[in-house]
Scaffold this active site. Structure first.
Site, PDB file in Angstrom:
ATOM      1  N   GLU A 290      25.256 -17.071  -7.110  1.00 49.47           N
ATOM      2  CA  GLU A 290      24.513 -18.183  -6.488  1.00 49.47           C
ATOM      3  C   GLU A 290      23.106 -17.736  -6.103  1.00 49.47           C
ATOM      4  O   GLU A 290      22.138 -18.490  -6.237  1.00 49.47           O
ATOM      5  CB  GLU A 290      25.256 -18.714  -5.262  1.00 49.47           C
ATOM      6  CG  GLU A 290      26.579 -19.369  -5.588  1.00 49.47           C
ATOM      7  CD  GLU A 290      26.474 -20.461  -6.634  1.00 49.47           C
ATOM      8  OE1 GLU A 290      25.596 -21.332  -6.528  1.00 49.47           O
ATOM      9  OE2 GLU A 290      27.283 -20.436  -7.586  1.00 49.47           O
ATOM     10  N   TRP A 293      21.021 -18.167  -8.894  1.00 50.82           N
ATOM     11  CA  TRP A 293      20.536 -19.545  -9.150  1.00 50.82           C
ATOM     12  C   TRP A 293      19.179 -19.725  -8.472  1.00 50.82           C
ATOM     13  O   TRP A 293      18.298 -20.419  -8.968  1.00 50.82           O
ATOM     14  CB  TRP A 293      21.535 -20.591  -8.628  1.00 50.82           C
ATOM     15  CG  TRP A 293      22.580 -20.947  -9.640  1.00 50.82           C
ATOM     16  CD1 TRP A 293      23.850 -20.468  -9.699  1.00 50.82           C
ATOM     17  CD2 TRP A 293      22.446 -21.850 -10.761  1.00 50.82           C
ATOM     18  NE1 TRP A 293      24.510 -21.018 -10.781  1.00 50.82           N
ATOM     19  CE2 TRP A 293      23.676 -21.878 -11.437  1.00 50.82           C
ATOM     20  CE3 TRP A 293      21.395 -22.642 -11.243  1.00 50.82           C
ATOM     21  CZ2 TRP A 293      23.893 -22.659 -12.577  1.00 50.82           C
ATOM     22  CZ3 TRP A 293      21.615 -23.429 -12.378  1.00 50.82           C
ATOM     23  CH2 TRP A 293      22.839 -23.423 -13.034  1.00 50.82           C
ATOM     24  N   TRP A 321      14.233 -46.467 -14.474  1.00 51.96           N
ATOM     25  CA  TRP A 321      14.646 -46.385 -13.067  1.00 51.96           C
ATOM     26  C   TRP A 321      14.481 -47.725 -12.371  1.00 51.96           C
ATOM     27  O   TRP A 321      13.600 -48.518 -12.718  1.00 51.96           O
ATOM     28  CB  TRP A 321      13.810 -45.332 -12.324  1.00 51.96           C
ATOM     29  CG  TRP A 321      13.964 -43.940 -12.832  1.00 51.96           C
ATOM     30  CD1 TRP A 321      13.011 -43.200 -13.454  1.00 51.96           C
ATOM     31  CD2 TRP A 321      15.136 -43.125 -12.776  1.00 51.96           C
ATOM     32  NE1 TRP A 321      13.511 -41.955 -13.794  1.00 51.96           N
ATOM     33  CE2 TRP A 321      14.820 -41.887 -13.380  1.00 51.96           C
ATOM     34  CE3 TRP A 321      16.430 -43.299 -12.275  1.00 51.96           C
ATOM     35  CZ2 TRP A 321      15.742 -40.839 -13.503  1.00 51.96           C
ATOM     36  CZ3 TRP A 321      17.346 -42.255 -12.394  1.00 51.96           C
ATOM     37  CH2 TRP A 321      16.991 -41.055 -13.004  1.00 51.96           C
ATOM     38  N   ASN A 356      26.556 -27.807  -0.465  1.00 53.79           N
ATOM     39  CA  ASN A 356      26.128 -27.909  -1.866  1.00 53.79           C
ATOM     40  C   ASN A 356      26.953 -28.911  -2.674  1.00 53.79           C
ATOM     41  O   ASN A 356      26.415 -29.688  -3.455  1.00 53.79           O
ATOM     42  CB  ASN A 356      26.184 -26.529  -2.534  1.00 53.79           C
ATOM     43  CG  ASN A 356      25.722 -26.590  -3.972  1.00 53.79           C
ATOM     44  OD1 ASN A 356      24.591 -26.974  -4.251  1.00 53.79           O
ATOM     45  ND2 ASN A 356      26.607 -26.270  -4.906  1.00 53.79           N
ATOM     46  N   TRP A 374      15.141 -39.603  -9.361  1.00 51.71           N
ATOM     47  CA  TRP A 374      15.488 -38.358  -8.670  1.00 51.71           C
ATOM     48  C   TRP A 374      14.346 -37.889  -7.782  1.00 51.71           C
ATOM     49  O   TRP A 374      14.570 -37.245  -6.755  1.00 51.71           O
ATOM     50  CB  TRP A 374      15.887 -37.270  -9.682  1.00 51.71           C
ATOM     51  CG  TRP A 374      14.811 -36.903 -10.677  1.00 51.71           C
ATOM     52  CD1 TRP A 374      14.618 -37.462 -11.902  1.00 51.71           C
ATOM     53  CD2 TRP A 374      13.788 -35.900 -10.528  1.00 51.71           C
ATOM     54  NE1 TRP A 374      13.534 -36.875 -12.523  1.00 51.71           N
ATOM     55  CE2 TRP A 374      13.015 -35.910 -11.706  1.00 51.71           C
ATOM     56  CE3 TRP A 374      13.450 -34.993  -9.524  1.00 51.71           C
ATOM     57  CZ2 TRP A 374      11.916 -35.057 -11.897  1.00 51.71           C
ATOM     58  CZ3 TRP A 374      12.375 -34.142  -9.707  1.00 51.71           C
ATOM     59  CH2 TRP A 374      11.615 -34.182 -10.887  1.00 51.71           C
ATOM     60  N   TRP A 397      17.755 -31.304  -8.108  1.00 51.80           N
ATOM     61  CA  TRP A 397      17.609 -32.728  -8.428  1.00 51.80           C
ATOM     62  C   TRP A 397      17.560 -32.964  -9.923  1.00 51.80           C
ATOM     63  O   TRP A 397      18.159 -33.909 -10.438  1.00 51.80           O
ATOM     64  CB  TRP A 397      16.388 -33.321  -7.712  1.00 51.80           C
ATOM     65  CG  TRP A 397      16.790 -33.699  -6.322  1.00 51.80           C
ATOM     66  CD1 TRP A 397      16.600 -32.974  -5.180  1.00 51.80           C
ATOM     67  CD2 TRP A 397      17.540 -34.870  -5.937  1.00 51.80           C
ATOM     68  NE1 TRP A 397      17.166 -33.616  -4.109  1.00 51.80           N
ATOM     69  CE2 TRP A 397      17.748 -34.784  -4.543  1.00 51.80           C
ATOM     70  CE3 TRP A 397      18.042 -35.958  -6.621  1.00 51.80           C
ATOM     71  CZ2 TRP A 397      18.448 -35.767  -3.835  1.00 51.80           C
ATOM     72  CZ3 TRP A 397      18.732 -36.940  -5.907  1.00 51.80           C
ATOM     73  CH2 TRP A 397      18.933 -36.843  -4.545  1.00 51.80           C
TER      74      TRP A 397
HETATM   75  P1  FAD Z   1      25.472 -20.051  -0.443  1.00 51.86           P
HETATM   76  O1  FAD Z   1      26.578 -20.672  -1.225  1.00 51.86           O
HETATM   77  O2  FAD Z   1      25.845 -19.129   0.643  1.00 51.86           O
HETATM   78  O3  FAD Z   1      24.513 -19.368  -1.474  1.00 51.86           O
HETATM   79  C1  FAD Z   1      23.681 -18.241  -1.172  1.00 51.86           C
HETATM   80  C2  FAD Z   1      22.251 -18.528  -1.549  1.00 51.86           C
HETATM   81  O4  FAD Z   1      22.132 -18.723  -2.953  1.00 51.86           O
HETATM   82  C3  FAD Z   1      21.679 -19.778  -0.921  1.00 51.86           C
HETATM   83  O5  FAD Z   1      21.241 -19.528   0.383  1.00 51.86           O
HETATM   84  C4  FAD Z   1      20.563 -20.134  -1.877  1.00 51.86           C
HETATM   85  O6  FAD Z   1      19.396 -19.390  -1.621  1.00 51.86           O
HETATM   86  C5  FAD Z   1      21.138 -19.699  -3.218  1.00 51.86           C
HETATM   87  N1  FAD Z   1      21.776 -20.850  -3.883  1.00 51.86           N
HETATM   88  C6  FAD Z   1      23.042 -21.271  -3.752  1.00 51.86           C
HETATM   89  N2  FAD Z   1      23.264 -22.339  -4.552  1.00 51.86           N
HETATM   90  C7  FAD Z   1      22.102 -22.581  -5.188  1.00 51.86           C
HETATM   91  C8  FAD Z   1      21.695 -23.543  -6.149  1.00 51.86           C
HETATM   92  N3  FAD Z   1      22.535 -24.465  -6.627  1.00 51.86           N
HETATM   93  N4  FAD Z   1      20.416 -23.524  -6.587  1.00 51.86           N
HETATM   94  C9  FAD Z   1      19.550 -22.583  -6.130  1.00 51.86           C
HETATM   95  N5  FAD Z   1      19.881 -21.642  -5.222  1.00 51.86           N
HETATM   96  C10 FAD Z   1      21.143 -21.640  -4.766  1.00 51.86           C
HETATM   97  N6  FAD Z   1      18.743 -24.991  -2.018  1.00 51.86           N
HETATM   98  C11 FAD Z   1      17.688 -24.611  -1.257  1.00 51.86           C
HETATM   99  O7  FAD Z   1      17.622 -23.461  -0.828  1.00 51.86           O
HETATM  100  N7  FAD Z   1      16.676 -25.501  -0.989  1.00 51.86           N
HETATM  101  C12 FAD Z   1      16.678 -26.788  -1.453  1.00 51.86           C
HETATM  102  O8  FAD Z   1      15.731 -27.536  -1.198  1.00 51.86           O
HETATM  103  C13 FAD Z   1      17.806 -27.212  -2.212  1.00 51.86           C
HETATM  104  N8  FAD Z   1      17.896 -28.479  -2.656  1.00 51.86           N
HETATM  105  C14 FAD Z   1      18.981 -28.864  -3.413  1.00 51.86           C
HETATM  106  C15 FAD Z   1      19.050 -30.186  -3.912  1.00 51.86           C
HETATM  107  C16 FAD Z   1      20.127 -30.591  -4.671  1.00 51.86           C
HETATM  108  C17 FAD Z   1      20.181 -32.013  -5.193  1.00 51.86           C
HETATM  109  C18 FAD Z   1      21.167 -29.683  -4.956  1.00 51.86           C
HETATM  110  C19 FAD Z   1      22.358 -30.125  -5.778  1.00 51.86           C
HETATM  111  C20 FAD Z   1      21.118 -28.384  -4.493  1.00 51.86           C
HETATM  112  C21 FAD Z   1      20.026 -27.946  -3.721  1.00 51.86           C
HETATM  113  N9  FAD Z   1      19.936 -26.624  -3.234  1.00 51.86           N
HETATM  114  C22 FAD Z   1      18.846 -26.247  -2.492  1.00 51.86           C
HETATM  115  C23 FAD Z   1      20.921 -25.596  -3.616  1.00 51.86           C
HETATM  116  C24 FAD Z   1      22.114 -25.398  -2.669  1.00 51.86           C
HETATM  117  O9  FAD Z   1      22.690 -26.627  -2.334  1.00 51.86           O
HETATM  118  C25 FAD Z   1      21.738 -24.650  -1.385  1.00 51.86           C
HETATM  119  O10 FAD Z   1      21.008 -23.474  -1.686  1.00 51.86           O
HETATM  120  C26 FAD Z   1      22.999 -24.224  -0.622  1.00 51.86           C
HETATM  121  O11 FAD Z   1      23.790 -25.340  -0.315  1.00 51.86           O
HETATM  122  C27 FAD Z   1      22.587 -23.492   0.625  1.00 51.86           C
HETATM  123  O12 FAD Z   1      23.701 -23.148   1.404  1.00 51.86           O
HETATM  124  P2  FAD Z   1      24.108 -21.631   1.601  1.00 51.86           P
HETATM  125  O13 FAD Z   1      22.936 -20.819   1.969  1.00 51.86           O
HETATM  126  O14 FAD Z   1      25.259 -21.621   2.531  1.00 51.86           O
HETATM  127  O15 FAD Z   1      24.561 -21.251   0.130  1.00 51.86           O
END
Ligand code: FAD
Length: 498
Positions: A290, A293, A321, A356, A374, A397
């Site tokens: 993650e 990502w 849209w 997420n 979006w 998005w």
């Molecule tokens: P964990 O599951 O603990 O993951 C660890 C770290 O990995 C996160 O802190 C983050 O830095 C990174 N990460 C995890 N999932 C993703 C992902 N899908 N994409 C990119 N990085 C990821 N994340 C943001 O940081 N900022 C945003 O503005 C953002 N907007 C989002 C919008 C949409 C529509 C979606 C579907 C996802 C978005 N995310 C965003 C990704 C993700 O939802 C969050 O990073 C995550 O929920 C953060 O929670 P966590 O730190 O507990 O994640």
């Protein structure tokens, strides 16, 4: 586990020319390449400049400003504790940097690279150079410099799996370094009070944020420690269960650079070595995936810098849209009549964060059920998320809309009822954020319109009064979305319901 340490020690006053460290999105002392580079040269002047108009069209939203205020307060305290200071300024950044340089006698500035398309550091370097001041930009917010990753045909990656495979096959990033000792300059530049930045909301809508978040390096270290001594074991399962605290909660800390991704990466690696257990390793590697990502999101934004506003897949520019402000408002306020969607949108408003799994569901709902662009969803997230991050938000998005890198196919339309029944089977999450449905039995919680009148009455709910009827019917919305998709000529699809 290696926990982040901010053990900067005070050095005696030095007389050499100080170096300015221009802090932007790396509000920490630990594992900070710019700070390390400056400290090696002599006295250090840490500076933060509030210039939101320079980030247009993505100047920080309300929730980000709340976080930034507390993060700067933490940093100011930490710097003071180690005999340094945080110089705060407001204004055009080049002008302020020149003024600070003149006040403290510096001729060199070091800053960590930012990756957003609106950051024009090359022109700043040139303008400062005209005044005899050197600006050096160093990497420091990612594990790997985005330009170093190329496909076999020398192109940027657009698919996550080979991107992550290549990154993992490369020389690992250097191990994180602890905070350097900071030598104060003979003369400190003028600073303004943090309150002058007016980052906190004037209307008290962020009250609940304090219960959930501790911005700053210590808060980040504590989140990492908590995660690695518990939730990581069940990460593969719980990362999809919004009612649990099953993820790290590190996203805002990472965005504001309060902890470095290298610190996170190596803390996980050290935990894997210590535990020496295959099941743990699998879960921990899933977490690292993650974090990759995040790297992928930045890679995409650097190589496709218009993807904050335009679809990566150009055929989606023709997507028909809708422009329904009422529907957008219902979505923003968590009044769509779909409990999982509404719970997510209310979690976002109350806590500045959303799980997420639910982000994916609400995003799919906006673009597919409501046919709203979006970009409208990305903008709302930008204003309301404490972890709003241009790379990750644009990636998320565009992924949800089916028009981005490695995106979910547009024809895969999340069914919010099935998603709720699968990932929140007891309705714990929905009950927490949609309290008016708290007394509806789990069987009907995700589709209250199917509940017999007696069940609704016993739960104290009259649909249309206490809780809205669905603003669109799933089957109709799905058919409408697929019809809209057929207008995007290059898109080929086969319908499926996820
Ligand atoms: P964990 O599951 O603990 O993951 C660890 C770290 O990995 C996160 O802190 C983050 O830095 C990174 N990460 C995890 N999932 C993703 C992902 N899908 N994409 C990119 N990085 C990821 N994340 C943001 O940081 N900022 C945003 O503005 C953002 N907007 C989002 C919008 C949409 C529509 C979606 C579907 C996802 C978005 N995310 C965003 C990704 C993700 O939802 C969050 O990073 C995550 O929920 C953060 O929670 P966590 O730190 O507990 O994640």
């Amino acid at each position: 586990m290696t926990t982040p340490r901010t053990t900067a020690r005070q050095k005696p006053m030095a007389t050499g020319a100080p170096t300015i460290v221009w802090l932007r999105q790396e509000l920490r002392l630990d594992d900070h390449p710019a700070l390390l580079a400056a400290a090696e040269r002599g006295p250090v002047v840490p500076v933060y400049i509030w210039s939101p108009e320079e980030d247009a069209p993505w100047s920080p939203g309300g929730a980000s400003r709340w976080w930034l205020h507390h993060s700067l307060a933490w940093l100011r305290e930490r710097l003071t504790a180690v005999g340094s200071r945080l110089t705060l300024r407001v204004g055009r950044s080049v002008d302020e940097l020149l003024a600070v340089a003149a006040e403290c006698g510096a001729d060199t500035i070091v800053a960590t690279r930012r990756y957003e398309p609106f950051v024009h550091d090359a022109s700043r370097v040139a303008e400062l150079a005209q005044h005899g001041v050197r600006l050096e930009i160093v990497e420091g917010s990612l594990l790997m410099q985005p330009e170093l990753l190329r496909t076999g045909s020398d192109r940027p990656y657009q698919v996550y799996t080979p991107f992550a495979r290549t990154l993992r096959s490369m020389e690992p990033p250097p191990r994180p370094r602890i905070a350097p000792a900071l030598t104060p300059p003979p003369i400190w530049p003028r600073s303004i009070p943090l309150e002058t930045l007016r980052l906190l909301p004037t209307i008290e809508w962020a009250g609940e944020f304090n219960e959930h978040w501790s911005p700053g390096g210590e808060g980040a270290a504590e989140k990492l420690r908590r995660f690695l001594t518990g939730p990581v074991d069940c990460y593969e399962r719980d990362r999809d269960v919004p009612s649990t605290d099953g993820t790290s909660g590190l996203s805002a800390h990472l965005h504001f650079g309060e902890i470095s991704p290298r610190r996170v990466w190596y803390a996980v690696g050290d935990a894997i070595k210590r535990r020496d257990d295959a099941t743990f390793m699998k879960a921990a590697e899933k977490f690292r995936a993650e974090v990759l990502w995040r790297e992928f999101g930045h890679h995409i934004l650097v190589h496709f810098p218009r993807t904050d506003l335009e679809p990566l897949r150009s055929e989606f520019a023709r997507f028909p849209w809708d422009d329904n402000r009422e529907a957008l408002l219902a979505w923003q306020q968590g009044r769509t009549g779909y409990p999982l969607v509404d719970a997510g949108m209310r979690q976002l408003w109350r806590t500045g964060w959303m799980h997420n799994r639910v982000r994916m569901v609400v995003a799919s709902f906006l673009v597919k059920h409501l046919l709203l662009p979006w970009q409208a969803g990305a903008r709302w997230f930008w204003d309301t998320l404490v972890d709003a991050d241009l790379a990750n938000n644009s990636l998320g998005w565009q992924w949800s809309a089916g028009c981005g890198a490695d995106a979910a196919p547009y024809f895969r339309i999340f069914n919010p009822v099935l998603q709720g029944e699968k990932f929140d089977p007891e309705g714990t999450y929905v009950r927490r954020f949609v309290p008016e449905l708290a007394r509806i039995p789990a069987k009907f919680l995700h589709r209250p319109w199917d509940a017999p009148a007696a069940v609704l009455a016993a739960g104290g709910v009259t649909l249309g009064i206490d809780y809205p009827h669905p603003i669109v019917e799933h089957g109709l919305a799905r058919a409408r979305a697929l019809a809209a998709l057929s207008k995007v000529s290059a898109a080929r699809a086969e319908a499926s319901d996820a």
